[in-house]
Design a protein around this motif. Structure first.
Motif, PDB file in Angstrom:
ATOM      1  N   VAL A 101       3.585 -13.285   3.175  1.00 24.07           N
ATOM      2  CA  VAL A 101       4.330 -12.409   4.182  1.00 24.07           C
ATOM      3  C   VAL A 101       3.234 -11.558   4.325  1.00 24.07           C
ATOM      4  CG1 VAL A 101       5.190 -11.608   1.976  1.00 24.07           C
ATOM      5  CG2 VAL A 101       6.600 -11.270   4.350  1.00 24.07           C
ATOM      6  N   PHE A 102       3.164 -11.209   5.905  1.00 25.87           N
ATOM      7  CA  PHE A 102       2.154 -10.653   6.522  1.00 25.87           C
ATOM      8  C   PHE A 102       3.425  -9.368   6.672  1.00 25.87           C
ATOM      9  CE2 PHE A 102       0.278 -14.579   8.358  1.00 25.87           C
ATOM     10  CZ  PHE A 102      -1.259 -14.507   6.841  1.00 25.87           C
ATOM     11  N   GLY A 103       3.286  -7.855   6.961  1.00 28.40           N
ATOM     12  CA  GLY A 103       3.303  -6.857   7.225  1.00 28.40           C
ATOM     13  C   GLY A 103       2.544  -5.909   7.506  1.00 28.40           C
ATOM     14  N   HIS A 104       3.197  -4.681   7.606  1.00 25.42           N
ATOM     15  CA  HIS A 104       2.888  -3.611   7.687  1.00 25.42           C
ATOM     16  C   HIS A 104       3.774  -2.593   8.337  1.00 25.42           C
ATOM     17  CE1 HIS A 104      -0.888  -1.291   7.800  1.00 25.42           C
ATOM     18  NE2 HIS A 104      -0.566   0.075   8.406  1.00 25.42           N
ATOM     19  N   PRO A 105       4.183  -2.022   6.644  1.00 25.43           N
ATOM     20  CA  PRO A 105       3.570  -1.652   5.410  1.00 25.43           C
ATOM     21  C   PRO A 105       4.522  -3.371   4.579  1.00 25.43           C
ATOM     22  CG  PRO A 105       6.008  -0.333   5.467  1.00 25.43           C
ATOM     23  CD  PRO A 105       4.956  -0.425   6.988  1.00 25.43           C
ATOM     24  N   ILE A 106       4.202  -3.034   3.055  1.00 28.36           N
ATOM     25  CA  ILE A 106       4.415  -4.621   2.760  1.00 28.36           C
ATOM     26  C   ILE A 106       5.092  -4.284   1.840  1.00 28.36           C
ATOM     27  CG2 ILE A 106       2.393  -5.426   1.872  1.00 28.36           C
ATOM     28  CD1 ILE A 106       5.289  -7.518   3.636  1.00 28.36           C
ATOM     29  N   GLY A 107       4.576  -3.299   0.811  1.00 25.80           N
ATOM     30  CA  GLY A 107       4.438  -2.972  -0.266  1.00 25.80           C
ATOM     31  C   GLY A 107       5.777  -3.630  -0.904  1.00 25.80           C
ATOM     32  N   HIS A 108       7.156  -2.739  -0.283  1.00 28.87           N
ATOM     33  CA  HIS A 108       8.616  -3.199  -0.209  1.00 28.87           C
ATOM     34  C   HIS A 108       9.419  -4.561  -0.376  1.00 28.87           C
ATOM     35  CE1 HIS A 108       8.373  -3.680   4.067  1.00 28.87           C
ATOM     36  NE2 HIS A 108       9.917  -3.666   3.711  1.00 28.87           N
ATOM     37  N   SER A 109       8.584  -5.566  -0.214  1.00 32.36           N
ATOM     38  CA  SER A 109       9.187  -6.621  -0.162  1.00 32.36           C
ATOM     39  C   SER A 109       9.314  -7.524  -0.465  1.00 32.36           C
ATOM     40  CB  SER A 109       7.868  -7.832   0.955  1.00 32.36           C
ATOM     41  OG  SER A 109       8.564  -9.142   1.278  1.00 32.36           O
ATOM     42  N   LYS A 110      10.868  -7.751  -0.748  1.00 35.91           N
ATOM     43  CA  LYS A 110      11.387  -8.967  -1.564  1.00 35.91           C
ATOM     44  C   LYS A 110      10.750 -10.341  -1.426  1.00 35.91           C
ATOM     45  CE  LYS A 110      15.176  -5.887  -3.259  1.00 35.91           C
ATOM     46  NZ  LYS A 110      14.390  -4.390  -2.531  1.00 35.91           N
ATOM     47  N   SER A 111      10.251 -11.122  -0.403  1.00 36.55           N
ATOM     48  CA  SER A 111       9.540 -11.871  -0.446  1.00 36.55           C
ATOM     49  C   SER A 111       9.094 -12.360  -1.368  1.00 36.55           C
ATOM     50  CB  SER A 111       9.131 -12.028   1.187  1.00 36.55           C
ATOM     51  OG  SER A 111      10.415 -11.825   2.221  1.00 36.55           O
ATOM     52  N   PRO A 112       7.901 -12.271  -1.921  1.00 41.69           N
ATOM     53  CA  PRO A 112       7.611 -13.079  -2.988  1.00 41.69           C
ATOM     54  C   PRO A 112       8.427 -13.229  -4.290  1.00 41.69           C
ATOM     55  CG  PRO A 112       6.174 -11.376  -2.402  1.00 41.69           C
ATOM     56  CD  PRO A 112       7.768 -10.802  -1.539  1.00 41.69           C
ATOM     57  N   LEU A 113       8.979 -12.505  -4.289  1.00 42.13           N
ATOM     58  CA  LEU A 113      10.169 -12.449  -5.560  1.00 42.13           C
ATOM     59  C   LEU A 113      11.292 -13.731  -4.979  1.00 42.13           C
ATOM     60  CD1 LEU A 113      11.883 -12.158  -8.214  1.00 42.13           C
ATOM     61  CD2 LEU A 113      13.011 -10.604  -7.036  1.00 42.13           C
ATOM     62  N   ILE A 114      11.900 -13.551  -3.552  1.00 43.97           N
ATOM     63  CA  ILE A 114      12.784 -14.096  -3.714  1.00 43.97           C
ATOM     64  C   ILE A 114      11.607 -16.190  -3.371  1.00 43.97           C
ATOM     65  CG2 ILE A 114      13.720 -15.610  -1.773  1.00 43.97           C
ATOM     66  CD1 ILE A 114      14.027 -12.548  -1.027  1.00 43.97           C
ATOM     67  N   HIS A 115      10.914 -16.101  -2.659  1.00 41.42           N
ATOM     68  CA  HIS A 115      10.024 -17.692  -2.688  1.00 41.42           C
ATOM     69  C   HIS A 115       9.340 -17.934  -4.167  1.00 41.42           C
ATOM     70  CE1 HIS A 115      10.527 -18.273   1.705  1.00 41.42           C
ATOM     71  NE2 HIS A 115      10.282 -17.055   1.768  1.00 41.42           N
ATOM     72  N   ARG A 116       9.098 -17.210  -5.378  1.00 38.22           N
ATOM     73  CA  ARG A 116       9.205 -17.980  -6.983  1.00 38.22           C
ATOM     74  C   ARG A 116      10.187 -18.310  -7.385  1.00 38.22           C
ATOM     75  NH1 ARG A 116       9.372 -15.076 -11.107  1.00 38.22           N
ATOM     76  NH2 ARG A 116       9.694 -12.921 -10.881  1.00 38.22           N
ATOM     77  N   LEU A 117      11.233 -17.017  -7.230  1.00 33.12           N
ATOM     78  CA  LEU A 117      13.000 -17.899  -7.836  1.00 33.12           C
ATOM     79  C   LEU A 117      13.186 -19.364  -6.784  1.00 33.12           C
ATOM     80  CD1 LEU A 117      14.292 -14.404  -7.687  1.00 33.12           C
ATOM     81  CD2 LEU A 117      13.738 -16.201  -9.357  1.00 33.12           C
TER      82      LEU A 117
END
Length: 274
Positions: free
Chosen positions: A6-22
């Motif tokens: 997931v690309f963004g700026h800022p990105i530290g808050h993103s829940k996408s890595p957790l969602i896609h891991r699940l």
């Protein structure tokens, strides 16, 4: 290993890595999904470097328009939105751009909240990228009317003209609104700063009107609090939209549609814990 980002700026808050891991765990898919802080001044070069080996990307603020421009081909909803939140590398190396935000919104409304959209009077607040991504999927559901209200009426008028071929869409200023609607969708970012669009309580039909904020937070958003204060039938935030748009992207990449309900429940649990 198949790589996604997931690309963004800022990105530290993103829940996408957790969602896609699940999602990956649930569907038995083997993949690696990371968050990447993309440089503001050279997003396209940064993204192209990732796609030398990576297979797919989600794109968040402020790069959705740039992702739209760098895509080699677009889905119809991506073209209509004028912005892309999902990129998928094709077999020939070209990049397909899609916008799954509106589909995620519609699925959250219909599946997770049981809201019928057909023949309903729907009010969309705002005229920015979030509204643009929502219009085609919402109009496909055949509402009675879709009103787009914005501080700058000209922006709402421009969207109404652009999407008029898809269904009944009316532009409005906030001060034009003077009768109840069935569904209010807040697509402004006002809730991020604890603010509200200047809308009158007359819009809410007591115990009936469904109010939806695309934003979400640990506590109810300002818009959801306003809806409850004025006796809306229901007031919900946009966490489900986040999960559903991710599920749509996952399906585009992997050809498997994950079950979003347990993932959404897990996110709610984690948010409640703070």
């Amino acid at each position: 290993m198949d790589h996604y980002v997931v690309f963004g700026h800022p990105i530290g808050h993103s829940k996408s890595p957790l969602i896609h891991r699940l999602f990956a765990e649930q569907t038995g898919q083997t993949l690696d999904y990371q968050a990447a802080l993309a440089p503001l001044d050279r997003f396209t070069a940064f993204a192209k470097h990732f796609f030398e080996s990576g297979l797919g990307a989600n794109v968040t603020v402020p790069f959705k328009e740039e992702a739209y421009r760098m895509a080699d081909l677009l889905t119809e909803r991506g073209r209509r939105a004028g912005a892309v939140n999902t990129l998928a590398r094709q077999a020939d190396g070209s990049l397909l751009g899609d916008n799954t935000d509106g589909a995620g919104l519609v699925r959250d409304l219909k599946v997770n909240h049981g809201v019928a959209l057909k023949d309903k009077r729907i009010l969309l607040l705002g005229a920015g990228g979030a509204v643009r991504g929502a219009l085609e999927p919402l109009l496909t559901e055949e509402p009675h009317v879709l009103v787009v209200a914005n501080r700058t009426v000209e922006k709402a008028q421009q969207l109404a003209q652009e999407f008029a071929d898809l269904g009944p869409i009316l532009p409005a200023g906030y001060d034009w609104l003077e009768e109840p609607v069935d569904i209010i969708i807040n697509a402004t970012s006002a809730s991020l700063s604890g603010d509200l669009p200047p809308i009158p309580p007359i819009l809410v039909q007591r115990g009936e009107t469904f109010c939806y904020d695309m934003m979400y937070a640990q506590e109810p958003t300002a818009f959801c609090r306003w809806a409850v204060q004025h006796h809306a039938g229901q007031a919900v935030d946009g966490l489900g939209m986040l999960v559903e748009q991710a599920a749509e992207a996952f399906y585009l990449w992997r050809g498997v549609r994950p079950d979003s309900a347990p993932v959404l429940a897990e996110l709610r649990r984690l948010m409640a814990e703070g």
